[in-house]
Design an enzyme around this catalytic site. Structure first.
Site: not given
Length: 224
Positions: A32, A59, A61, A64, A115, A205
């Site tokens: 990703k 990713d 996002k 618009d 999240t 992470r």
């Protein structure tokens, strides 16, 4: 999908990003690449990671007006991403145009509620109802728009799966039981997310910052 783990790679250093993916490639299902990576490296960076032979999840996002999002989707055709994100809050017309403009082999999924937000955050933004309520509502809108699926937390994916049986569900904010939550507020473990119906688990992470990323990826996969 044999391995649902997509490693979130948002490193600003392309050499480090490539080395990380190379190190764990045998124990993840895809990569990703988010805003930080794309803004730093653009198409060139995506091509470099794609050379390692794993599916690419962009990713971005996108959010618009419909025409702009459709044009942006067309601009990334050459990258042949397996998955691209847009924001469900952009509305049905935007989602329909994004899907129509996407490549034939690209899944377009709508981000519902980040999240990093809990119910208090959502209320402050001005949304009525809980995170759970809003995810279900936006998932229904994305389904109506003809998208492939949505992005939501593991806390909602089970309920969404019940109303959208053949949807493709991306769950970010996934954390092993022993991991620090960081800025994630609606996190679940990889096993919990998978059992609830997640198609893809986005993990960053806990693998990328582990002392031994390869072993961390192995350990997470073993719980699935």
């Amino acid at each position: 999908m044999s391995n649902p783990i997509y490693l979130a790679v948002d490193l600003p250093d392309l050499a480090r990003a490539t080395a990380l993916v190379q190190q764990v490639r045998g124990h993840i299902g895809g990569v990703k690449l988010g805003l930080e990576f794309f803004c730093a490296h653009g198409h060139h960076g995506v091509h470099e990671i794609a050379k390692l032979g794993l599916p690419i999840f962009l990713d971005l996002k996108l959010h618009d007006i419909p025409n702009t999002v459709a044009a942006a989707m067309q601009a990334i055709h050459v990258l042949e991403p397996a998955i691209v994100t847009i924001h469900a809050a952009g509305g049905r017309a935007m989602m329909e145009d994004a899907k129509a403009a996407a490549g034939a082999h690209t899944r377009v999924v709508a981000v519902t509620m980040l999240t990093s937000l809990d119910d208090t955050d959502i209320a402050r933004i001005g949304y009525s109802g809980t995170a759970h309520d809003n995810v279900l509502r936006l998932a229904d809108l994305a389904h109506q728009a003809g998208l492939d699926g949505i992005v939501c937390s593991g806390q909602e994916v089970g309920a969404v799966r019940q109303q959208w049986r053949d949807g493709f569900f991306v769950v970010p904010g996934v954390r092993p039981a022993s991991a620090v939550l960081g800025d994630q507020k609606r996190a679940v473990t990889p096993r919990q997310a998978r059992d609830a119906g997640a198609s893809v688990l986005v993990i960053g992470r806990p693998i990328a910052r582990a002392e031994n990323p390869d072993q961390a990826a192995r350990d997470i996969m073993a719980t699935l």
